[in-house]
Design a protein around this motif. Structure first.
Motif, PDB file in Angstrom:
ATOM      1  N   UNK A   1      26.807 -15.439  -7.310  1.00  0.00           N
ATOM      2  CA  UNK A   1      27.254 -16.550  -6.465  1.00  0.00           C
ATOM      3  C   UNK A   1      28.454 -16.119  -5.625  1.00  0.00           C
ATOM      4  N   UNK A   2      28.554 -16.653  -4.419  1.00  0.00           N
ATOM      5  CA  UNK A   2      29.713 -16.368  -3.590  1.00  0.00           C
ATOM      6  C   UNK A   2      30.840 -17.304  -3.963  1.00  0.00           C
ATOM      7  N   UNK A   3      31.998 -16.750  -4.272  1.00  0.00           N
ATOM      8  CA  UNK A   3      33.204 -17.554  -4.463  1.00  0.00           C
ATOM      9  C   UNK A   3      34.330 -16.883  -3.693  1.00  0.00           C
TER      10      UNK A   3
ATOM     11  N   UNK B   1      37.761 -12.658   8.641  1.00  0.00           N
ATOM     12  CA  UNK B   1      38.542 -13.829   8.242  1.00  0.00           C
ATOM     13  C   UNK B   1      39.153 -13.634   6.857  1.00  0.00           C
ATOM     14  N   UNK B   2      38.343 -13.131   5.924  1.00  0.00           N
ATOM     15  CA  UNK B   2      38.854 -12.864   4.575  1.00  0.00           C
ATOM     16  C   UNK B   2      39.956 -11.810   4.614  1.00  0.00           C
ATOM     17  N   UNK B   3      39.738 -10.770   5.420  1.00  0.00           N
ATOM     18  CA  UNK B   3      40.708  -9.681   5.497  1.00  0.00           C
ATOM     19  C   UNK B   3      41.989 -10.131   6.187  1.00  0.00           C
ATOM     20  N   UNK B   4      41.876 -11.048   7.160  1.00  0.00           N
ATOM     21  CA  UNK B   4      43.066 -11.604   7.792  1.00  0.00           C
ATOM     22  C   UNK B   4      43.908 -12.350   6.763  1.00  0.00           C
ATOM     23  N   UNK B   5      43.244 -13.162   5.944  1.00  0.00           N
ATOM     24  CA  UNK B   5      43.960 -13.896   4.895  1.00  0.00           C
ATOM     25  C   UNK B   5      44.597 -12.933   3.898  1.00  0.00           C
ATOM     26  N   UNK B   6      43.887 -11.869   3.571  1.00  0.00           N
ATOM     27  CA  UNK B   6      44.404 -10.878   2.626  1.00  0.00           C
ATOM     28  C   UNK B   6      45.601 -10.140   3.219  1.00  0.00           C
ATOM     29  N   UNK B   7      45.469  -9.705   4.477  1.00  0.00           N
ATOM     30  CA  UNK B   7      46.543  -8.954   5.132  1.00  0.00           C
ATOM     31  C   UNK B   7      47.793  -9.801   5.312  1.00  0.00           C
ATOM     32  N   UNK B   8      47.607 -11.122   5.452  1.00  0.00           N
ATOM     33  CA  UNK B   8      48.739 -12.014   5.671  1.00  0.00           C
ATOM     34  C   UNK B   8      49.094 -12.859   4.472  1.00  0.00           C
ATOM     35  N   UNK B   9      48.778 -12.376   3.293  1.00  0.00           N
ATOM     36  CA  UNK B   9      49.120 -13.114   2.072  1.00  0.00           C
ATOM     37  C   UNK B   9      50.640 -13.191   1.902  1.00  0.00           C
ATOM     38  N   UNK B  10      51.094 -14.154   1.131  1.00  0.00           N
ATOM     39  CA  UNK B  10      52.533 -14.320   0.908  1.00  0.00           C
ATOM     40  C   UNK B  10      53.144 -13.061   0.297  1.00  0.00           C
ATOM     41  N   UNK B  11      52.436 -12.451  -0.644  1.00  0.00           N
ATOM     42  CA  UNK B  11      52.873 -11.158  -1.174  1.00  0.00           C
ATOM     43  C   UNK B  11      52.221 -10.079  -0.334  1.00  0.00           C
TER      44      UNK B  11
ATOM     45  N   UNK C   1      31.449 -22.709   3.381  1.00  0.00           N
ATOM     46  CA  UNK C   1      32.268 -23.766   2.779  1.00  0.00           C
ATOM     47  C   UNK C   1      33.577 -23.184   2.242  1.00  0.00           C
ATOM     48  N   UNK C   2      33.505 -22.008   1.642  1.00  0.00           N
ATOM     49  CA  UNK C   2      34.695 -21.379   1.071  1.00  0.00           C
ATOM     50  C   UNK C   2      35.687 -20.962   2.151  1.00  0.00           C
ATOM     51  N   UNK C   3      35.175 -20.553   3.292  1.00  0.00           N
ATOM     52  CA  UNK C   3      36.069 -20.092   4.360  1.00  0.00           C
ATOM     53  C   UNK C   3      37.018 -21.185   4.836  1.00  0.00           C
ATOM     54  N   UNK C   4      36.600 -22.434   4.695  1.00  0.00           N
ATOM     55  CA  UNK C   4      37.442 -23.543   5.148  1.00  0.00           C
ATOM     56  C   UNK C   4      38.732 -23.653   4.328  1.00  0.00           C
ATOM     57  N   UNK C   5      38.781 -22.974   3.181  1.00  0.00           N
ATOM     58  CA  UNK C   5      39.974 -23.015   2.334  1.00  0.00           C
ATOM     59  C   UNK C   5      41.054 -22.050   2.812  1.00  0.00           C
ATOM     60  N   UNK C   6      40.725 -21.150   3.738  1.00  0.00           N
ATOM     61  CA  UNK C   6      41.688 -20.153   4.199  1.00  0.00           C
ATOM     62  C   UNK C   6      42.711 -20.785   5.134  1.00  0.00           C
ATOM     63  N   UNK C   7      43.972 -20.488   4.921  1.00  0.00           N
ATOM     64  CA  UNK C   7      45.042 -20.965   5.801  1.00  0.00           C
ATOM     65  C   UNK C   7      45.444 -19.813   6.725  1.00  0.00           C
TER      66      UNK C   7
END
Length: 244
Positions: A53-55, A84-94, A167-173
């Protein structure tokens, strides 16, 4: 004066929705000839992991594991959903343990009417007897050069995982993530890419990033113009390999 030694770079690739690690074959062949190590991951629900499953949590864990297992200074490269996932990862708080980032076909915010329309289209394709495979293949045949045409589907098409992934992508800030990216960054878009919808916002959020617009190209920029995309890879790697 002794010249400072810069650690060699390696590349981690993250694929887009429905496709798999095989979409990066052209880029990995180029890097192999260059002598640069690379790895292309399969996200959950895609490619060799089609039965999972994709999570969002497991997708981000996949990216993080690949980055931490790579050698030297890491250039993270993602396309579409992977971008999009990599953008969120690259710009994580840590801060992520990467030295550079290329986001291809991903200057969009996955939310609102645009995301709803995409999910509706994906649902319509899945409702077809062949899950829209005939139509998808006709589009690829009409738009991609022969050298890369088979790469998008070589690992199979993850039709079942589409809705959960969208649906999961909508959770990315991403509005919060993009300004936090503290490494050299390149955003690459095709001239006619449908995910250029928030490019102007991204330019404001990341004023130091470079934006590369590839003429006469749509969303599948890595496969439609592989030599151009490989040139962006070369630019990014040369930047990392000559910086202190």
């Amino acid at each position: 004066m002794r010249r400072r030694t810069v650690p060699p770079a390696s590349v981690v690739f993250v694929h887009g929705i429905r496709t798999s690690a095989t979409m990066w074959r052209s880029q990995q062949e180029y890097l192999a000839e260059r002598g640069t190590p690379s790895v292309a991951v399969d996200l959950p629900g895609h490619g060799t992991r089609m039965d999972e499953p994709f999570t969002l949590g497991e997708a981000m864990h996949t990216v993080d594991s690949a980055v931490r297992e790579a050698s030297g200074r890491v250039l993270l490269v993602g396309h579409s959903m992977g971008g999009l996932l990599s953008t969120a990862y690259a710009g994580a708080e840590e801060p992520a343990p990467i030295a550079g980032f290329i986001g291809a076909s991903c200057t969009a915010l996955p939310r609102g009417a645009g995301l709803a329309a995409y999910r509706m289209l994906a649902g319509a394709l899945n409702a077809m007897p062949d899950r829209g495979m005939w139509l998808s293949r006709r589009v690829l045949d009409a738009t991609l050069p022969a050298s890369t045409r088979d790469d998008f589907g070589a690992g199979g098409f993850a039709m079942v995982a589409q809705d959960a992934a969208l649906r999961a992508l909508s959770e990315l800030d991403l509005v919060a993530a993009v300004p936090r990216i503290g490494v050299p960054t390149w955003f690459v878009n095709g001239q006619f890419d449908q995910l250029r919808t928030h490019e102007t916002l991204y330019r404001r959020l990341a004023p130091d990033a470079e934006f590369v617009i590839v003429p006469r190209t749509t969303h599948l920029v890595t496969a439609m113009r592989p030599r151009v995309f490989n040139a962006v890879l070369e630019l990014a790697l040369a930047t990392l390999e000559t910086s202190s």
